[in-house]
Scaffold this motif. Structure first.
Motif, PDB file in Angstrom:
ATOM      1  N   ASP A   2      -8.741  -3.514  -8.644  1.00 15.33           N
ATOM      2  CA  ASP A   2      -8.243  -4.875  -8.902  1.00 15.33           C
ATOM      3  C   ASP A   2      -6.956  -5.143  -8.128  1.00 15.33           C
ATOM      4  OD1 ASP A   2     -10.297  -5.466 -10.550  1.00 15.33           O
ATOM      5  OD2 ASP A   2      -9.138  -5.455 -12.426  1.00 15.33           O
ATOM      6  N   GLN A   3      -6.031  -4.191  -8.204  1.00 14.80           N
ATOM      7  CA  GLN A   3      -4.757  -4.349  -7.489  1.00 14.80           C
ATOM      8  C   GLN A   3      -5.011  -4.429  -5.986  1.00 14.80           C
ATOM      9  OE1 GLN A   3      -2.831  -0.785  -8.899  1.00 14.80           O
ATOM     10  NE2 GLN A   3      -1.932  -1.788 -10.695  1.00 14.80           N
ATOM     11  N   LEU A   4      -5.880  -3.568  -5.494  1.00 14.99           N
ATOM     12  CA  LEU A   4      -6.201  -3.552  -4.067  1.00 14.99           C
ATOM     13  C   LEU A   4      -6.761  -4.903  -3.622  1.00 14.99           C
ATOM     14  CD1 LEU A   4      -6.556  -1.897  -1.413  1.00 14.99           C
ATOM     15  CD2 LEU A   4      -8.872  -1.421  -2.184  1.00 14.99           C
ATOM     16  N   ASP A   5      -7.716  -5.432  -4.395  1.00 20.12           N
ATOM     17  CA  ASP A   5      -8.354  -6.700  -4.029  1.00 20.12           C
ATOM     18  C   ASP A   5      -7.343  -7.841  -3.959  1.00 20.12           C
ATOM     19  OD1 ASP A   5     -10.762  -5.429  -3.843  1.00 20.12           O
ATOM     20  OD2 ASP A   5     -11.487  -6.051  -5.823  1.00 20.12           O
ATOM     21  N   ILE A   6      -6.419  -7.866  -4.917  1.00 19.51           N
ATOM     22  CA  ILE A   6      -5.408  -8.927  -4.921  1.00 19.51           C
ATOM     23  C   ILE A   6      -4.515  -8.821  -3.687  1.00 19.51           C
ATOM     24  CG2 ILE A   6      -3.355  -9.790  -6.122  1.00 19.51           C
ATOM     25  CD1 ILE A   6      -4.827  -8.941  -8.757  1.00 19.51           C
ATOM     26  N   LEU A   7      -4.135  -7.590  -3.343  1.00 19.55           N
ATOM     27  CA  LEU A   7      -3.275  -7.400  -2.174  1.00 19.55           C
ATOM     28  C   LEU A   7      -3.977  -7.816  -0.892  1.00 19.55           C
ATOM     29  CD1 LEU A   7      -1.569  -4.258  -3.465  1.00 19.55           C
ATOM     30  CD2 LEU A   7      -0.354  -6.194  -2.481  1.00 19.55           C
ATOM     31  N   VAL A   8      -5.224  -7.429  -0.770  1.00 23.97           N
ATOM     32  CA  VAL A   8      -5.970  -7.783   0.435  1.00 23.97           C
ATOM     33  C   VAL A   8      -6.122  -9.304   0.525  1.00 23.97           C
ATOM     34  CG1 VAL A   8      -8.209  -7.596   1.592  1.00 23.97           C
ATOM     35  CG2 VAL A   8      -7.140  -5.559   0.627  1.00 23.97           C
ATOM     36  N   ALA A   9      -6.408  -9.930  -0.628  1.00 18.67           N
ATOM     37  CA  ALA A   9      -6.525 -11.392  -0.645  1.00 18.67           C
ATOM     38  C   ALA A   9      -5.183 -12.053  -0.307  1.00 18.67           C
ATOM     39  CB  ALA A   9      -7.009 -11.857  -2.021  1.00 18.67           C
ATOM     40  N   SER A  10      -4.081 -11.350  -0.576  1.00 22.82           N
ATOM     41  CA  SER A  10      -2.756 -11.898  -0.256  1.00 22.82           C
ATOM     42  C   SER A  10      -2.302 -11.498   1.140  1.00 22.82           C
ATOM     43  CB  SER A  10      -1.711 -11.415  -1.266  1.00 22.82           C
ATOM     44  OG  SER A  10      -2.182 -11.498  -2.577  1.00 22.82           O
ATOM     45  N   ASN A  11      -3.227 -10.946   1.948  1.00 23.50           N
ATOM     46  CA  ASN A  11      -2.930 -10.588   3.339  1.00 23.50           C
ATOM     47  C   ASN A  11      -2.097  -9.336   3.526  1.00 23.50           C
ATOM     48  OD1 ASN A  11      -4.272 -12.355   5.046  1.00 23.50           O
ATOM     49  ND2 ASN A  11      -2.831 -13.999   4.514  1.00 23.50           N
ATOM     50  N   CYS A  12      -2.072  -8.463   2.525  1.00 24.59           N
ATOM     51  CA  CYS A  12      -1.371  -7.191   2.709  1.00 24.59           C
ATOM     52  C   CYS A  12      -2.420  -6.130   2.993  1.00 24.59           C
ATOM     53  CB  CYS A  12      -0.583  -6.806   1.464  1.00 24.59           C
ATOM     54  SG  CYS A  12       0.344  -5.280   1.680  1.00 24.59           S
ATOM     55  N   SER A  13      -2.444  -5.649   4.236  1.00 18.63           N
ATOM     56  CA  SER A  13      -3.531  -4.741   4.596  1.00 18.63           C
ATOM     57  C   SER A  13      -3.118  -3.278   4.500  1.00 18.63           C
ATOM     58  CB  SER A  13      -4.046  -5.063   5.990  1.00 18.63           C
ATOM     59  OG  SER A  13      -2.954  -5.102   6.870  1.00 18.63           O
ATOM     60  N   GLU A  14      -1.815  -3.007   4.481  1.00 20.99           N
ATOM     61  CA  GLU A  14      -1.381  -1.611   4.445  1.00 20.99           C
ATOM     62  C   GLU A  14      -1.102  -1.172   3.008  1.00 20.99           C
ATOM     63  OE1 GLU A  14       1.520  -0.471   7.336  1.00 20.99           O
ATOM     64  OE2 GLU A  14       0.639  -1.733   8.880  1.00 20.99           O
ATOM     65  N   ILE A  15      -1.756  -0.087   2.629  1.00 21.31           N
ATOM     66  CA  ILE A  15      -1.802   0.317   1.229  1.00 21.31           C
ATOM     67  C   ILE A  15      -1.484   1.791   1.058  1.00 21.31           C
ATOM     68  CG2 ILE A  15      -3.324   0.531  -0.792  1.00 21.31           C
ATOM     69  CD1 ILE A  15      -2.926  -2.384   0.016  1.00 21.31           C
ATOM     70  N   GLN A  16      -0.669   2.096   0.044  1.00 23.14           N
ATOM     71  CA  GLN A  16      -0.397   3.486  -0.318  1.00 23.14           C
ATOM     72  C   GLN A  16      -0.470   3.592  -1.832  1.00 23.14           C
ATOM     73  OE1 GLN A  16       3.397   4.865   1.215  1.00 23.14           O
ATOM     74  NE2 GLN A  16       3.427   6.698  -0.055  1.00 23.14           N
ATOM     75  N   GLY A  17      -1.176   4.584  -2.347  1.00 24.50           N
ATOM     76  CA  GLY A  17      -1.226   4.712  -3.798  1.00 24.50           C
ATOM     77  C   GLY A  17      -2.301   5.680  -4.254  1.00 24.50           C
ATOM     78  N   TYR A  18      -2.253   6.010  -5.538  1.00 22.38           N
ATOM     79  CA  TYR A  18      -3.190   6.971  -6.111  1.00 22.38           C
ATOM     80  C   TYR A  18      -4.639   6.497  -5.950  1.00 22.38           C
ATOM     81  CZ  TYR A  18       0.813   9.170  -8.529  1.00 22.38           C
ATOM     82  OH  TYR A  18       1.986   9.803  -8.842  1.00 22.38           O
ATOM     83  N   TYR A  19      -4.861   5.181  -5.840  1.00 25.74           N
ATOM     84  CA  TYR A  19      -6.226   4.675  -5.670  1.00 25.74           C
ATOM     85  C   TYR A  19      -6.903   5.371  -4.489  1.00 25.74           C
ATOM     86  CZ  TYR A  19     -10.195   1.644  -4.848  1.00 25.74           C
ATOM     87  OH  TYR A  19     -11.462   1.170  -4.652  1.00 25.74           O
ATOM     88  N   TYR A  20      -6.160   5.535  -3.401  1.00 20.75           N
ATOM     89  CA  TYR A  20      -6.693   6.258  -2.239  1.00 20.75           C
ATOM     90  C   TYR A  20      -6.462   7.753  -2.357  1.00 20.75           C
ATOM     91  CZ  TYR A  20      -7.779   2.038   0.399  1.00 20.75           C
ATOM     92  OH  TYR A  20      -8.325   0.871   0.825  1.00 20.75           O
TER      93      TYR A  20
END
Ligand code: C2E
Ligand code: MG
Ligand code: MG
Ligand code: MG
Length: 279
Positions: free
Chosen positions: A242-260
């Protein structure tokens, strides 16, 4: 307060306090010896481009392999290392090891990936930081563009000095990222004055992003501001889809976190994400 609770209670608190002081003194002594005993290990947390599920870098996060207590978190010993004046030694060790490891993976046939290294405030203001980093890059053979330093807003309270330091660092060709962005109290005008390449949105804004419209709005504003200032932006602490989807929809493509992925020891990072290294 203490008197009202009677003599025995007072002794109880006093013993408790004594134990705390003893433990702290022990920790300081062990920390002093830990560097020559080589008890520090770098873990690496991967950073991804969400859209392409592509590894774009790693953050180096130090761990202390304590002989009795096991793996200790930096939150526990970095502040102590700062207080007893050990942080610059430890910081240099971390920088050298991170650069060495990136160069080694590449030499072994893996990709050349950028590494982010956290700086403490004392390290940032040490007189020969840029010179030391230049030397580390030369010794390890890592190209400057593949080293990113993570600093925080609170380090830039002295605007004039920090601006000089940042200019010196960025003239080496390394990158600067503003960690825990949004939690400090720096002026936004720093963002246009200083050579900052990347904003790292703090986990505290991400945590409730799926349920809090306010957090969602703040994050969207940071992303859009970064884009207008031509800075990169990365979100940290992503744990759910859910958090990832919101970030991507907000144009933030670079991600760091336990999800990955959680931070991993070098060997595990390599076998999981830099296949076929160390399989
Ligand atoms: P930081 O630089 O903001 O690093 C991110 C922290 O968040 C790391 O904790 C990481 O393990 C954790 N994290 C990453 N993704 C998630 C997630 O999805 N959920 C949650 N709950 N946590 C996540 P860590 O490794 O314990 O480090 C804590 C802090 O210690 C770092 O915060 C950094 O400020 C400091 N630190 C770590 N290594 C070093 C170092 O080599 N030098 C200095 N000066 N400070 C360091
Ligand atoms: Mg960091
Ligand atoms: Mg930090
Ligand atoms: Mg952070």
């Amino acid at each position: 307060e203490v008197k009202k609770q009677g003599k025995n209670n007072y002794h109880f608190f006093s013993n408790e306090l004594n134990a705390q002081i003893t433990e702290r003194v022990e920790l300081e002594g062990e920390l002093r010896k830990s560097i020559e005993r080589e008890e520090f290990e770098l873990y690496y947390q991967p950073q991804f481009h969400a859209g392409e599920a592509k590894l774009i870098g790693v953050e180096a996060l130090v761990r202390w392999n304590h002989p009795e207590k096991g793996i200790l978190s930096p939150a526990l010993f970095i502040p102590v290392a700062e207080e007893i004046g050990l942080i610059t030694n430890l910081g240099t060790l971390v920088l050298r090891e991170a650069c060495r490891q990136m160069h080694k993976w590449h030499e072994e046939g893996g990709p050349l990936i950028p590494v982010s290294v956290n700086l403490s405030s004392q390290q940032f203001y040490q007189p020969h930081l840029a010179r030391d980093i230049k030397k580390i890059l030369e010794e390890t053979g890592l190209q400057p563009a593949y080293l990113e330093l993570e600093i925080t807003e609170s380090m830039m309270m002295d605007a004039e000095t920090s601006s000089e330091i940042l200019e010196e660092l960025s003239s080496l060709g390394i990158r600067i990222s503003l960690d825990d962005f949004g939690t400090g109290y720096s002026s936004l005008s720093y963002l246009k004055m200083f050579p900052i390449n990347k904003l790292k949105i703090d986990r505290s804004f991400i945590q409730d992003i799926a349920v809090s419209d306010n957090d969602k709005a703040i994050v969207a504003s940071i992303i859009s501001m970064a884009q207008h200032l031509k800075m990169d932006v990365i979100a940290e602490g992503i744990e759910t889809k859910d958090q990832l989807d919101i970030l991507v929809a907000s144009n933030c493509s670079e991600i760091q976190g336990y999800y990955y992925s959680r931070p991993l020891p070098a060997g595990e990072l390599a076998s999981t994400f830099l296949a076929p290294l160390h399989k």
